[in-house]
Design a protein around this motif. Structure first.
Motif, PDB file in Angstrom:
ATOM      1  N   ARG A 131       0.837  -1.196   0.000  1.00 46.32           N
ATOM      2  CA  ARG A 131       0.000   0.000   0.000  1.00 46.32           C
ATOM      3  C   ARG A 131       0.875   1.250   0.000  1.00 46.32           C
ATOM      4  O   ARG A 131       1.865   1.332   0.703  1.00 46.32           O
ATOM      5  CB  ARG A 131      -0.886   0.028   1.231  1.00 46.32           C
ATOM      6  CG  ARG A 131      -1.931  -1.036   1.172  1.00 46.32           C
ATOM      7  CD  ARG A 131      -3.302  -0.392   1.160  1.00 46.32           C
ATOM      8  NE  ARG A 131      -4.302  -1.392   0.876  1.00 46.32           N
ATOM      9  CZ  ARG A 131      -4.966  -1.427  -0.253  1.00 46.32           C
ATOM     10  NH1 ARG A 131      -4.744  -0.559  -1.188  1.00 46.32           N
ATOM     11  NH2 ARG A 131      -5.871  -2.352  -0.450  1.00 46.32           N
ATOM     12  N   ARG A 145      -3.625   5.734   0.944  1.00 48.91           N
ATOM     13  CA  ARG A 145      -4.871   5.072   1.283  1.00 48.91           C
ATOM     14  C   ARG A 145      -5.478   4.299   0.116  1.00 48.91           C
ATOM     15  O   ARG A 145      -6.055   3.243   0.294  1.00 48.91           O
ATOM     16  CB  ARG A 145      -5.851   6.123   1.769  1.00 48.91           C
ATOM     17  CG  ARG A 145      -7.112   5.549   2.304  1.00 48.91           C
ATOM     18  CD  ARG A 145      -7.952   6.605   2.940  1.00 48.91           C
ATOM     19  NE  ARG A 145      -9.181   6.018   3.427  1.00 48.91           N
ATOM     20  CZ  ARG A 145      -9.966   6.582   4.279  1.00 48.91           C
ATOM     21  NH1 ARG A 145      -9.644   7.758   4.747  1.00 48.91           N
ATOM     22  NH2 ARG A 145     -11.056   6.001   4.672  1.00 48.91           N
ATOM     23  N   TRP A 146      -5.345   4.826  -1.110  1.00 44.83           N
ATOM     24  CA  TRP A 146      -6.039   4.216  -2.240  1.00 44.83           C
ATOM     25  C   TRP A 146      -5.115   3.607  -3.285  1.00 44.83           C
ATOM     26  O   TRP A 146      -5.569   3.015  -4.235  1.00 44.83           O
ATOM     27  CB  TRP A 146      -6.918   5.253  -2.927  1.00 44.83           C
ATOM     28  CG  TRP A 146      -8.034   5.707  -2.057  1.00 44.83           C
ATOM     29  CD1 TRP A 146      -9.159   5.009  -1.754  1.00 44.83           C
ATOM     30  CD2 TRP A 146      -8.121   6.931  -1.360  1.00 44.83           C
ATOM     31  NE1 TRP A 146      -9.960   5.732  -0.908  1.00 44.83           N
ATOM     32  CE2 TRP A 146      -9.338   6.932  -0.637  1.00 44.83           C
ATOM     33  CE3 TRP A 146      -7.293   8.038  -1.241  1.00 44.83           C
ATOM     34  CZ2 TRP A 146      -9.738   7.979   0.154  1.00 44.83           C
ATOM     35  CZ3 TRP A 146      -7.700   9.089  -0.443  1.00 44.83           C
ATOM     36  CH2 TRP A 146      -8.906   9.046   0.242  1.00 44.83           C
TER      37      TRP A 146
END
Length: 159
Positions: free
Chosen positions: A100, A103-104
């Motif tokens: 990751r 966040r997206w």
């Protein structure tokens, strides 16, 4: 180690791209700030010059040679870290992990582990040698090079 045809993969593709973007942003922004401040007032000259100096530091970092993974008919290596011949390898496993970023967003990071008769003790983990390749900009070239150069039955491509 590379006597004939070989595939060379850069191991820092994403960081180089981000550094080039930073170089352009700070370099152009600094030059624009200096030109604008010279025509109007001298307060922005210092910040413009600092921005150009930071772009110069990024340029020095880009000139540093990056790590590469070299795959050839005789074996695979990361110069200065390890060098392995195909005759020593009994099993090689390549897989990717989702990392990751924020966040997206996510990037795929590739890992390499192998079982061999000998190798660098710093890379030994639970009886296997392991090395993190990082983000390669996609693993298609890695997979193609492994199918081209690795002996049959040695490579496991895991997702």
């Amino acid at each position: 180690m590379v006597p004939g045809d070989a595939v060379v993969l850069r191991l820092d593709v994403v960081m180089r791209r981000l550094a080039v973007v930073g170089l352009v942003v700070f370099g152009v922004g600094g030059v624009v700030a200096v030109v604008v401040s010279l025509t109007r007032s001298s307060y922005g000259v210092v910040f413009g010059l600092l921005s150009v100096a930071f772009a110069g530091l990024i340029l020095l970092g880009l000139r540093r040679s990056a790590s590469v993974l070299t795959l050839s008919a005789s074996g695979f290596a990361v110069p200065g870290v390890f060098e392995v011949r195909w005759t020593e390898v009994t099993r090689l496993r390549v897989w990717r992990e989702k990392r990751r970023v924020g966040r997206w967003m996510h990037w795929w990071h590739y890992r390499l582990s192998w079982v061999a008769a000998s190798g660098p003790s710093a890379l030994l983990e639970d009886g296997e040698y392991a090395y993190a390749l990082g983000h390669l900009g996609g693993g298609a070239r890695l997979y193609a090079a492994l199918t081209l150069f690795a002996p049959a039955g040695v490579v496991e491509l895991a997702e």
